[in-house]
Design an enzyme around this catalytic site. Structure first.
Site, PDB file in Angstrom:
ATOM      1  CB  SER A 146      41.519  31.774  42.876  1.00 53.51           C
ATOM      2  OG  SER A 146      41.038  31.664  41.556  1.00 53.51           O
ATOM      3  CE  LYS A 184      37.982  33.432  41.296  1.00 54.03           C
ATOM      4  NZ  LYS A 184      39.029  33.563  40.272  1.00 54.03           N
TER       5      LYS A 184
END
Length: 226
Positions: A146, A184
């Protein structure tokens, strides 16, 4: 001869690679140069590439490598040979035999589908001392894709500086609901926290601020070549 904007962008990319080991995102480059859109960044990057100052790395989304610096920039000392087969992404570390820094590897971190929270120390890893700043550090093995557009690939090892707060846009280790750890980009939106992926295949997660705890900030990345 570079234009002022080309020179400023080259210096910004170079400084980010030297300090973090990961190139800045297009949004960060746009903000740093005070441009209105990312299309201007695309044009500047293309111009720098055509002039031989940077190179786009194949099979790595938005990954950039500085090939040379303008003559006006101070020349950096040539790096000494790297130890073993470990090197931080996009830059070559100096030899670390006498100044080696040992950092504990605390298991795996999800950069994709969530996995369980950070485990206990599994082993230690040697990192170049210039990668580390003040405070405590630890390392995590990346699982998932991701964050590929930030140059972070499945199987990489990220070096994390312990911290419980982060600024907007920083890549962090976030603990969600005291159960899952994820890597993230961090942003605040009112009373919420946005955990942004760097892969269009993944959606941004918007969570209540009380559900997210910052466990540290990305300061370096190591990739093993076999």
């Amino acid at each position: 001869m570079l234009t002022r904007k080309q020179h400023d962008l080259l210096m910004f990319i170079h400084e980010r690679l030297q300090s973090v080991g990961v190139p800045p995102s297009f949004d960060e480059m746009k903000d740093a140069l005070d441009l209105r859109s990312k299309s201007g960044i695309h044009r500047l990057i293309t111009a720098l590439e055509e002039r031989g100052f940077i190179r786009r790395l194949p099979n790595r989304a938005r990954a950039l490598e500085v090939v040379k610096m303008p003559e006006s920039a101070a020349k950096a000392p040539a790096p000494a040979p790297r130890p073993s087969n470990v090197e931080p992404l996009f830059k070559k570390p100096r030899a670390v035999e006498r100044d080696a820094s040992s950092v504990p590897v605390m298991g795996r971190i999800a950069a994709g589908v969530p996995i369980s929270a950070i485990q206990q120390n599994t082993h230690d890893i040697i990192v170049p001392p210039e990668m580390l700043g003040p405070g405590e550090h630890y390392a995590l093995e990346v699982k998932g894709d991701s964050m590929i557009e930030a140059g972070i690939l499945d199987g990489d090892t990220v070096v994390i500086q312990k911290a419980d707060t982060a600024s907007a846009g920083e890549i962090v280790v976030a603990l969600v609901d005291d159960e899952e750890a994820t890597l993230k980009r961090f942003r605040r939106k009112g009373g919420m926290v946005a955990l942004e992926a760097a892969n269009p295949a993944y959606e941004t997660r918007l969570l209540g601020a009380d559900r997210v705890k910052v466990q540290g900030k990305l300061v370096g990345l190591i990739r093993r070549y076999h």
